[in-house]
Design a protein around this motif. Structure first.
Motif, short mmCIF file in Angstrom:
data_model
loop_
_atom_site.label_atom_id
_atom_site.label_comp_id
_atom_site.label_asym_id
_atom_site.label_seq_id
_atom_site.Cartn_x
_atom_site.Cartn_y
_atom_site.Cartn_z
N UNK A 1 30.37 -107.34 9.63
CA UNK A 1 30.21 -105.88 9.61
C UNK A 1 31.52 -105.26 10.09
N UNK A 2 32.28 -104.70 9.15
CA UNK A 2 33.55 -104.06 9.47
C UNK A 2 33.33 -102.56 9.67
N UNK A 3 34.34 -101.87 10.25
CA UNK A 3 34.17 -100.43 10.47
C UNK A 3 34.02 -99.67 9.16
N UNK A 4 33.42 -98.47 9.20
CA UNK A 4 33.28 -97.69 7.97
C UNK A 4 34.64 -97.24 7.44
N UNK A 5 34.66 -96.82 6.18
CA UNK A 5 35.90 -96.29 5.61
C UNK A 5 36.34 -97.00 4.35
N UNK A 6 35.73 -98.12 4.04
CA UNK A 6 36.13 -98.86 2.83
C UNK A 6 34.96 -99.01 1.86
N UNK A 7 34.02 -98.08 1.89
CA UNK A 7 32.82 -98.20 1.04
C UNK A 7 33.23 -98.40 -0.42
N UNK A 8 32.47 -99.22 -1.11
CA UNK A 8 32.87 -99.59 -2.48
C UNK A 8 32.59 -98.49 -3.50
N UNK A 9 31.68 -97.57 -3.16
CA UNK A 9 31.43 -96.39 -4.00
C UNK A 9 31.02 -95.27 -3.07
N UNK A 10 31.27 -94.02 -3.43
CA UNK A 10 30.78 -92.93 -2.59
C UNK A 10 29.26 -93.01 -2.46
N UNK A 11 28.77 -92.87 -1.25
CA UNK A 11 27.32 -92.90 -1.04
C UNK A 11 26.75 -94.29 -0.84
N UNK A 12 27.55 -95.32 -1.00
CA UNK A 12 27.07 -96.68 -0.74
C UNK A 12 27.26 -96.95 0.76
N UNK A 13 26.37 -96.38 1.56
CA UNK A 13 26.47 -96.49 3.02
C UNK A 13 26.60 -97.95 3.45
N UNK A 14 27.42 -98.16 4.46
CA UNK A 14 27.77 -99.48 5.01
C UNK A 14 27.95 -100.56 3.94
N UNK A 15 28.65 -100.19 2.87
CA UNK A 15 29.11 -101.23 1.95
C UNK A 15 30.58 -101.50 2.26
N UNK A 16 31.07 -102.64 1.86
CA UNK A 16 32.45 -103.00 2.18
C UNK A 16 32.96 -104.04 1.18
N UNK A 17 34.29 -104.09 0.98
CA UNK A 17 34.83 -105.14 0.10
C UNK A 17 34.57 -106.51 0.72
N UNK A 18 34.50 -107.50 -0.14
CA UNK A 18 34.25 -108.88 0.30
C UNK A 18 35.43 -109.74 -0.16
N UNK A 19 35.99 -110.51 0.76
CA UNK A 19 37.16 -111.34 0.43
C UNK A 19 36.86 -112.82 0.68
N UNK A 20 37.90 -113.60 0.46
CA UNK A 20 37.83 -115.03 0.72
C UNK A 20 37.45 -115.30 2.19
N UNK A 21 37.91 -114.44 3.09
CA UNK A 21 37.56 -114.61 4.51
C UNK A 21 36.04 -114.59 4.71
N UNK A 22 35.37 -113.69 4.03
CA UNK A 22 33.91 -113.61 4.16
C UNK A 22 33.24 -114.85 3.56
N UNK A 23 33.88 -115.41 2.53
CA UNK A 23 33.32 -116.63 1.92
C UNK A 23 33.39 -117.78 2.92
N UNK A 24 34.53 -117.92 3.60
CA UNK A 24 34.62 -119.01 4.59
C UNK A 24 33.66 -118.78 5.75
N UNK A 25 33.52 -117.53 6.15
CA UNK A 25 32.54 -117.20 7.20
C UNK A 25 31.14 -117.63 6.77
N UNK A 26 30.81 -117.39 5.51
CA UNK A 26 29.50 -117.77 4.98
C UNK A 26 29.31 -119.28 5.09
N UNK A 27 30.34 -120.02 4.70
CA UNK A 27 30.23 -121.47 4.69
C UNK A 27 30.01 -122.02 6.10
N UNK A 28 30.78 -121.53 7.04
CA UNK A 28 30.60 -122.11 8.39
C UNK A 28 29.28 -121.64 9.01
N UNK A 29 28.80 -120.48 8.60
CA UNK A 29 27.48 -120.04 9.06
C UNK A 29 26.40 -120.97 8.50
#
Ligand code: AHR
Length: 540
Positions: free
Chosen positions: A342-370
């Protein structure tokens, strides 16, 4: 047991090789660290519940409307109003369960608003709507209700998990909902109403959550206050099939892992008859109060996210310890029904998509270790649900109008699918660690994260993550008591740590084959830097 870890620097003129203790930091991009990992398939233990790879969707921003529900008259390919690509992709990863309708939304949701003829359904207040510009995203339209949710579950083959309203509902309202869903046709009036609304067969919903985050948006209660509500909600629970009843658990990402909530709740449940099958634990890798960004980050911020994410293991263990005191035989298991970055607000992927955020390779590795942590604690976890599947925090998909893309996280779900229903294989990964520079300073990090499982047919699944931004890692797997006759590998990585998939460039991060070799009891593979690897090994 003999184990070795060493680092060599390859393809560099006059290459130096360091053996013995692991060097703390590798400086050349070409560096390779070596390690041996020992697997014990004959000592395989707990079956990994497929439900660990579950989903969470909420009436929030662009999750339901636009993301999942496009409407029956939409030109976007759909089945009964549900986006077809979403259905197909969830099926492709064997999505085992979906939690709905929230989240915080659940404690403001009144199920009757979401049944009956679509055009007659009321427009109601949505908890999250306060964070949404009115002109962009209106009130809750209730076009997606219980029947539409069940249709989604049927189309994907996922098990439904419904979160009830404790925060602003009543016990009667909750029990009516259960009756409406589960009573056989021709019995209760509520069952007949369900039939009139299009579904003769009972929904047979087994998993019921008694509220959500009752320490916060779900009622701002103390553990003892919640325990009292819990008992009232479950003691006359209408039972048509054995239910699995889930209590609100700790805010696992609190600095003390919120063990006080777990203790307080079970303390108040002492000597009472009400059963608790699942304890919901939420764990967000929470950077909301920082300057971190989802899409752009330094190497130090890469490591900080992975290190903080790995704290979920401590949250599980500390709360499990508390539960041991009250429930030594551990009837109650964890339901990690919200987890993700959960990153800070400000990078929503579309206007009105509350608490949405871009997803990168970093999030993929986080998923794997989780997932590796979940697998390793499969004896404690009955279910886990990523927050949230589409257009939200730790999403597998982004969708808007006719556009749809799979994020890097999706591919990790695909890679870990073979673990579902496998038996956990003890993995001696060794104590090898490296020093990394995170935002908080120098920290120790395992050289490699991983988990393994085996199915009766001798199919061994191994998943490994190399978190290093600098070095590949050459891994020798030693399989105790068995030989490997065949191996197939896949890798998820990219040269750019910030790599992401967008509507315009959807395949930047995707799966590629990875070569691995077998030799008797050994499997050898080199994991590139910043990569997740899955191996399917045939044992003989
Ligand atoms: O997933 C977003 C929100 O995070 C959920 O609605 C709530 O339960 C949690 O705080």
């Amino acid at each position: 047991m003999k184990r070795r870890h060493f680092i060599k620097t390859v393809a560099v003129a006059g290459a130096a090789t360091a053996t013995g203790a692991l060097r703390t930091r590798l400086n050349a991009a070409q560096s390779v660290a070596d390690t041996e990992i020992v697997l014990h398939p004959q000592a395989a233990t707990t079956t990994i519940s497929p439900l660990i790879y579950g989903h969470f969707i909420e009436h929030l921003g662009g999750v339901i409307y636009d993301g999942i529900w496009v409407g029956k008259d939409s030109k976007i390919p759909n089945s009964n109003g549900i986006r077809q690509q979403f259905i197909d992709d969830l099926k492709a990863i064997g999505a085992p369960t979906i939690r709905w309708p929230g989240g915080c939304f659940a404690d403001g949701y009144h199920w009757r608003d979401g049944i009956g003829p679509a055009e007659k359904r009321p427009r109601t207040y949505n908890y999250w709507q306060q964070n949404t510009p009115q002109e962009v995203r209106g009130l809750e339209t209730n076009q997606f209700g219980t029947h539409e949710f069940m249709e989604l579950c049927k189309l994907t083959g996922a098990e439904p998990y419904v979160a009830g309203n404790v925060g602003s509902g009543t016990v009667k309202e909750f029990h009516d909902w259960v009756n409406y869903c589960n009573a056989p046709a021709g019995t209760l009036s509520l069952a007949d109403e369900r039939v009139a609304n299009g579904d003769r067969e009972p929904f047979n919903i087994k998993y019921w959550g008694i509220g959500n985050e009752s320490w916060g948006c779900g009622g701002d209660m103390t553990p003892a206050e919640y325990a009292q509500h819990y008992r009232q909600y479950v003691s006359q629970f209408p039972t048509y099939l054995p239910p699995f009843l889930i209590a609100t658990g700790p805010r696992g990402h609190s600095s003390d892992y919120d063990t006080g909530w777990t203790r307080g709740f079970f303390e108040d449940m002492q000597g009472r008859k009400s059963r608790v099958d699942g304890l919901s634990l939420h764990f967000y890798t929470d950077f909301r109060l920082t300057n971190f960004k989802a899409a752009t980050f330094s190497p130090a911020e890469w490591y900080s996210v992975l290190l903080k994410g790995a704290n979920i293991e401590k949250a599980l263990l500390d709360n499990w310890d508390v539960m041991t005191k009250y429930d030594p035989s551990h009837h109650t298991k964890f339901i990690v029904d919200e987890w993700g970055n959960w990153y800070p607000p400000g990078e929503e992927i579309e206007p009105g998509f509350t608490i949405s955020q871009p997803i990168t390779l970093r999030d993929a590795l986080h998923t794997a270790l989780t997932f590796d942590i979940f697998n390793r604690h499969a004896d404690k976890i009955a279910m886990a649900n990523v927050a949230q599947t589409i257009n939200c925090l730790h999403s597998l998909f982004h969708a808007h109008a006719d556009k749809f893309v799979r994020t890097p996280v999706y591919y990790v779900f695909k890679m870990y699918q073979p673990h579902m229903n496998g038996r956990l294989v003890p993995m001696d990964i060794g104590g090898a660690s490296q020093n990394v520079t995170a935002v908080e300073g120098t920290a120790k990090m395992p050289l490699v994260y991983g988990s393994a499982s085996v199915k009766e047919a001798g199919a061994l699944a191994v998943t490994l993550t190399n978190p290093s931004l600098d070095s590949a890692i050459s891994v020798r797997l030693r399989i105790e008591g068995a030989n490997a006759s065949e191996v197939q590998g896949q890798v998820l990585t990219h040269d750019d740590r910030q790599a992401t998939n967008t509507f315009a460039t959807p395949d930047v991060v995707s799966l590629a084959p990875l070569s691995a070799t077998v030799d008797g009891q050994f499997v050898r593979v080199t994991i590139p830097k910043q990569a997740v690897v899955s191996l399917s090994v045939r044992l003989s």
